[in-house]
Design a protein around this motif. Structure first.
Motif, mmCIF file in Angstrom:
data_model
loop_
_atom_site.group_PDB
_atom_site.id
_atom_site.type_symbol
_atom_site.label_atom_id
_atom_site.label_comp_id
_atom_site.label_asym_id
_atom_site.label_seq_id
_atom_site.Cartn_x
_atom_site.Cartn_y
_atom_site.Cartn_z
ATOM 1 N N LEU A 1 86.634 -3.386 82.681
ATOM 2 C CA LEU A 1 87.501 -2.206 82.689
ATOM 3 C C LEU A 1 87.918 -1.838 81.269
ATOM 4 C CD1 LEU A 1 89.764 -2.895 85.803
ATOM 5 C CD2 LEU A 1 88.072 -1.070 85.546
ATOM 6 N N SER A 2 88.209 -2.846 80.452
ATOM 7 C CA SER A 2 88.552 -2.588 79.050
ATOM 8 C C SER A 2 87.376 -1.954 78.319
ATOM 9 C CB SER A 2 88.963 -3.886 78.346
ATOM 10 O OG SER A 2 90.092 -4.456 78.954
ATOM 11 N N LEU A 3 86.175 -2.444 78.627
ATOM 12 C CA LEU A 3 84.968 -1.889 78.014
ATOM 13 C C LEU A 3 84.760 -0.433 78.444
ATOM 14 C CD1 LEU A 3 82.627 -2.699 76.167
ATOM 15 C CD2 LEU A 3 81.337 -3.360 78.210
ATOM 16 N N ALA A 4 85.104 -0.142 79.702
ATOM 17 C CA ALA A 4 85.005 1.239 80.193
ATOM 18 C C ALA A 4 85.978 2.146 79.446
ATOM 19 C CB ALA A 4 85.284 1.277 81.697
ATOM 20 N N SER A 5 87.189 1.659 79.195
ATOM 21 C CA SER A 5 88.159 2.433 78.423
ATOM 22 C C SER A 5 87.640 2.691 77.014
ATOM 23 C CB SER A 5 89.500 1.691 78.346
ATOM 24 O OG SER A 5 90.048 1.533 79.637
ATOM 25 N N LEU A 6 87.018 1.666 76.426
ATOM 26 C CA LEU A 6 86.440 1.802 75.090
ATOM 27 C C LEU A 6 85.336 2.855 75.087
ATOM 28 C CD1 LEU A 6 86.294 0.616 72.175
ATOM 29 C CD2 LEU A 6 84.556 -0.944 73.029
ATOM 30 N N ALA A 7 84.492 2.835 76.115
ATOM 31 C CA ALA A 7 83.404 3.821 76.208
ATOM 32 C C ALA A 7 83.953 5.234 76.318
ATOM 33 C CB ALA A 7 82.516 3.510 77.417
ATOM 34 N N GLY A 8 85.137 5.385 76.955
ATOM 35 C CA GLY A 8 85.721 6.711 77.137
ATOM 36 C C GLY A 8 86.404 7.268 75.909
ATOM 37 N N PHE A 9 86.948 6.401 75.027
ATOM 38 C CA PHE A 9 87.670 6.923 73.865
ATOM 39 C C PHE A 9 86.847 6.898 72.591
ATOM 40 C CE2 PHE A 9 88.575 2.594 72.440
ATOM 41 C CZ PHE A 9 88.600 2.750 71.063
ATOM 42 N N LEU A 10 85.843 6.002 72.496
ATOM 43 C CA LEU A 10 85.122 5.805 71.244
ATOM 44 C C LEU A 10 84.465 7.090 70.719
ATOM 45 C CD1 LEU A 10 84.614 3.563 69.231
ATOM 46 C CD2 LEU A 10 82.502 2.990 70.448
ATOM 47 N N PRO A 11 83.814 7.905 71.560
ATOM 48 C CA PRO A 11 83.236 9.152 71.032
ATOM 49 C C PRO A 11 84.278 10.074 70.416
ATOM 50 C CG PRO A 11 82.287 8.639 73.163
ATOM 51 C CD PRO A 11 83.429 7.691 72.962
#
Length: 416
Positions: free
Chosen positions: A47-57
């Motif tokens: 879930l943390s990785l999913a959050s990272l994928a959503g904000f990183l761009p």
């Protein structure tokens, strides 16, 4: 800059109506993705990785996305971003129909969709000052806050109904429909603003890829220099970075406060989140009705102080103070639009139209970097000190930041 006494109202109402539908359907799908990852992996790290994928761009591309926004007419950017996001969702739908939906596909979709958002967000923020009179910008910022907050809250609630009944594929179909409706709304509004950089773009068509990249970087740097030239806005930007650093862990620790400190249920945790969101909508409505204080910098400072005092008070509550915690949650939500709305209006009013995309892109990118830094810091220390102590420390830091912000002369004189 405006085109008719009342036509700007119809244009904004049309675009905002489409945006409300788009935010609603996107929120439904985002929750669907979260639940799919949760049920498939049962892993907090995923879930943390999913959050990272959503904000990183937003952090990586947001800096340069604003330069692209300033080059193109806004209708092109808004429609292109919406259709791009819809296409990504459609690809995920096709994959899901072939069988089990792998988690890596969802992660990739979150990342690529966020690239579209990194273009759509600064374009949407740049729209209002290019269409509406300057004296209405602060109130209109309250309306945009209400549209986005309301869409998110409704989307989260509707997702809880749709997911168990029809599953993720139905949510994806809704998201595609929402993007198409938002696209139609922009086309119906017949926006004819933006694109100040078209001449530069036309002169670079024959340049190589490396030269165009250098030109884009130079335009981004120009946007930063323009923002730095407005000393009050520039100081507010970095005070906002400090606020986001302190604020970001609070949202992550909300469930821990409810479940661990107050001994509540998951329903109680959801109630706290809803109360915070209702506070945001109430604050948006109040900002729309009043416009805040005459000095908008003072409005931002007062909102920072209120958020800090409410957070500090929440951390000092004993285990039987859940009802008081809900009241503090409402005050936190109430203060949020008064913090972000006036800042948005000040930038919309003071920054030249041809630089608005770059300025908002830079602002979003800087805030996007503050979020993970704050969360990373809290992940190291929050477990050791406990959620209540973290609330107390964060609240005190926000109150102190309010005083520091108001002590900066350029911020106090920002309306001059």
């Amino acid at each position: 800059m405006t085109d008719g006494k009342d036509s700007w109202k119809a244009k904004l109402a049309c675009v905002w109506g489409g945006e409300l539908v788009s935010v609603l359907t996107s929120s439904i799908l985002q929750m669907g993705f979260v639940w799919h990852i949760t049920l498939t992996t049962n892993s907090a790290s995923m879930l943390s990785l999913a959050s990272l994928a959503g904000f990183l761009p937003l952090a990586l591309f947001g800096t340069f996305a604003g330069a692209v926004v300033d080059r193109l007419p806004l209708r092109v950017t808004l429609v292109g971003a919406d259709l791009f996001i819809a296409a990504v969702s459609a690809v995920v739908a096709v994959v899901s129909l072939t069988g089990a939906l792998p988690v890596w596909v969802v992660m990739a979709a979150l990342f690529v969709r966020a690239i579209g958002s990194s273009l759509h967000t600064p374009a949407f923020q740049a729209l209002t000052p290019l269409v509406a009179p300057a004296e209405h910008l602060t109130r209109l910022a309250g309306v945009t806050q209400a549209v986005q907050s309301g869409g998110y809250i409704l989307g989260t609630a509707i997702a809880a109904v749709i997911y168990p009944l029809w599953g993720l594929t139905a949510m994806i179909a809704l998201d595609v429909a929402g993007a198409l409706i938002a696209t139609a709304a922009v086309l119906v509004a017949r926006l004819n603003v933006g694109g100040a950089g078209q001449g530069t773009q036309a002169g670079e068509k024959d340049l190589g890829l490396a030269a165009q990249a250098r030109a884009l970087a130079a335009e981004t740097a120009d946007g930063y220099r323009v923002l730095r030239g407005y000393r009050g806005l520039f100081a507010l930007l970095w005070c906002g970075f400090a606020f986001t650093l302190v604020f970001s862990p609070i949202s992550a620790l909300f469930p821990l406060m409810t479940l661990d400190h107050f001994g509540g249920t998951t329903g109680d945790a959801a109630t706290a989140e809803i109360v915070f969101s209702v506070g945001m909508i109430a604050g948006s409505a109040l900002l729309t009705a009043t416009g805040g204080l005459k000095n908008r910098a003072l409005t931002v400072v007062a909102a920072t102080a209120l958020y800090g005092v409410a957070t500090l008070a929440a951390g000092l509550l004993d285990a039987g103070g859940f009802v008081a915690f809900l009241a503090m949650s409402f005050l936190m939500g109430l203060s949020s639009p008064f913090y972000s709305g006036p800042q948005t209006a000040l930038m919309q009013e003071k920054v030249p139209p041809e630089y608005l995309g770059r300025v908002f892109g830079l602002y979003g990118a800087i805030m996007s970097w503050a979020l993970p830094l704050g969360l990373a810091f809290s992940s190291v220390f929050a477990d050791a000190v406990g959620a209540p102590a973290w609330f107390v420390g964060a609240g005190a830091a926000m109150a102190l930041l309010a005083g520091v912000t108001w002590s900066i002369p350029a911020i106090r004189r920002i309306e001059e």
